[in-house]
Design a protein around this motif. Structure first.
Motif, short mmCIF file in Angstrom:
data_model
loop_
_atom_site.label_atom_id
_atom_site.label_comp_id
_atom_site.label_asym_id
_atom_site.label_seq_id
_atom_site.Cartn_x
_atom_site.Cartn_y
_atom_site.Cartn_z
N ALA A 62 1.02 -8.36 -1.56
CA ALA A 62 1.49 -6.98 -1.58
C ALA A 62 2.34 -6.70 -0.35
O ALA A 62 1.99 -7.11 0.76
N ARG A 63 3.46 -6.05 -0.56
CA ARG A 63 4.34 -5.70 0.56
C ARG A 63 3.95 -4.34 1.11
O ARG A 63 3.55 -3.46 0.38
N THR A 64 4.10 -4.22 2.42
CA THR A 64 3.82 -2.95 3.07
C THR A 64 5.09 -2.12 3.09
O THR A 64 6.16 -2.62 3.40
N GLY B 27 -0.88 3.13 11.11
CA GLY B 27 -1.04 1.86 10.39
C GLY B 27 -0.08 1.81 9.23
O GLY B 27 1.12 1.99 9.39
N SER B 28 -0.58 1.60 8.02
CA SER B 28 0.27 1.59 6.84
C SER B 28 0.27 2.94 6.12
O SER B 28 0.87 3.07 5.06
N ARG B 29 -0.41 3.92 6.70
CA ARG B 29 -0.48 5.25 6.08
C ARG B 29 0.40 6.23 6.83
O ARG B 29 0.73 6.03 7.99
N LEU B 30 0.71 7.27 6.15
CA LEU B 30 1.45 8.38 6.73
C LEU B 30 0.48 9.54 6.82
O LEU B 30 -0.21 9.85 5.85
N PRO C 194 1.12 31.86 11.77
CA PRO C 194 1.02 30.56 11.12
C PRO C 194 -0.44 30.18 10.89
O PRO C 194 -1.32 30.58 11.64
N VAL C 195 -0.66 29.44 9.85
CA VAL C 195 -2.00 28.96 9.51
C VAL C 195 -1.93 27.44 9.43
O VAL C 195 -1.19 26.90 8.62
N THR C 196 -2.67 26.76 10.31
CA THR C 196 -2.68 25.31 10.23
C THR C 196 -3.58 24.92 9.08
O THR C 196 -4.75 25.28 9.04
N GLY C 197 -3.00 24.23 8.12
CA GLY C 197 -3.73 23.88 6.91
C GLY C 197 -4.65 22.70 7.12
O GLY C 197 -5.85 22.84 7.26
N ALA C 198 -4.08 21.53 7.21
CA ALA C 198 -4.91 20.33 7.24
C ALA C 198 -4.07 19.15 7.70
O ALA C 198 -2.85 19.24 7.79
N THR C 199 -4.76 18.07 7.96
CA THR C 199 -4.09 16.79 8.14
C THR C 199 -4.47 15.95 6.94
O THR C 199 -5.65 15.70 6.69
N LEU C 200 -3.47 15.58 6.17
CA LEU C 200 -3.70 14.83 4.94
C LEU C 200 -3.11 13.43 5.04
O LEU C 200 -1.99 13.27 5.52
N PRO C 201 -3.84 12.42 4.59
CA PRO C 201 -3.25 11.09 4.52
C PRO C 201 -2.30 11.04 3.32
O PRO C 201 -2.56 11.63 2.28
N ALA C 202 -1.19 10.35 3.49
CA ALA C 202 -0.21 10.22 2.42
C ALA C 202 0.10 8.75 2.19
O ALA C 202 0.05 7.94 3.11
N VAL C 203 0.43 8.42 0.96
CA VAL C 203 0.81 7.06 0.61
C VAL C 203 2.33 7.00 0.61
O VAL C 203 2.98 7.70 -0.19
N PRO C 204 2.94 6.20 1.51
CA PRO C 204 4.40 6.08 1.50
C PRO C 204 4.86 5.25 0.31
O PRO C 204 4.20 4.30 -0.09
N LEU C 205 6.02 5.63 -0.25
CA LEU C 205 6.56 4.97 -1.43
C LEU C 205 8.00 4.56 -1.19
O LEU C 205 8.79 5.32 -0.64
#
Length: 134
Positions: free
Chosen positions: A3-5, A34-37, A60-71
């Protein structure tokens, strides 16, 4: 087959919503972990329903920190051009689909919470480093 990163670096940085009057996501700070955004999201407050014309609150309202999958847009291209993220944002569950288009970041926000009606909106962001909205 190995699998490629996907390199999330092209998505990293500070992003500012072009629409300075809209409620919803105002700022997105995207950082590579790492490999996540990781997306740290700040939203504008909801409109005050007592106002005759709805104007977003300045708080302003700080919502969250969410992990994202880069594509990537191709199997042979290692640079990310998009991301998918899912999780809590404020009091609702959302799916975020973001993609780069001509140097801008577009994010489609979909609520997926059974307690509230499903909503979708799209917002456009510019990099906070030196750019100004039109």
């Amino acid at each position: 087959m190995t699998a490629r990163t996907v390199d999330a670096a092209p998505l990293a940085g500070g992003w500012v919503n072009f629409d300075t009057t809209a409620t919803g996501i105002d700022l997105v700070d995207a950082a590579v972990d790492g490999s996540r955004l990781m997306l740290r999201i700040t939203e504008r407050g909801d409109p005050d329903p007592s106002q005759e014309t709805l104007v977003p609150t300045a708080t302003p309202v700080t919502g969250a920190t969410l992990p994202a999958v880069p594509l990537a847009d191709d199997m042979d291209t290692p640079e990310a051009v998009a991301f998918l993220a899912e999780g809590p944002l404020g009091s609702r569950q959302v799916i975020l689909c973001g993609y780069l288009n001509r140097g801008l970041l577009t994010i489609d926000v979909h609520t997926v919470d059974p307690q509230i009606p499903n909503v979708m909106y799209r917002a456009h962001f510019y990099r906070s480093e030196g750019a100004v909205p039109l």
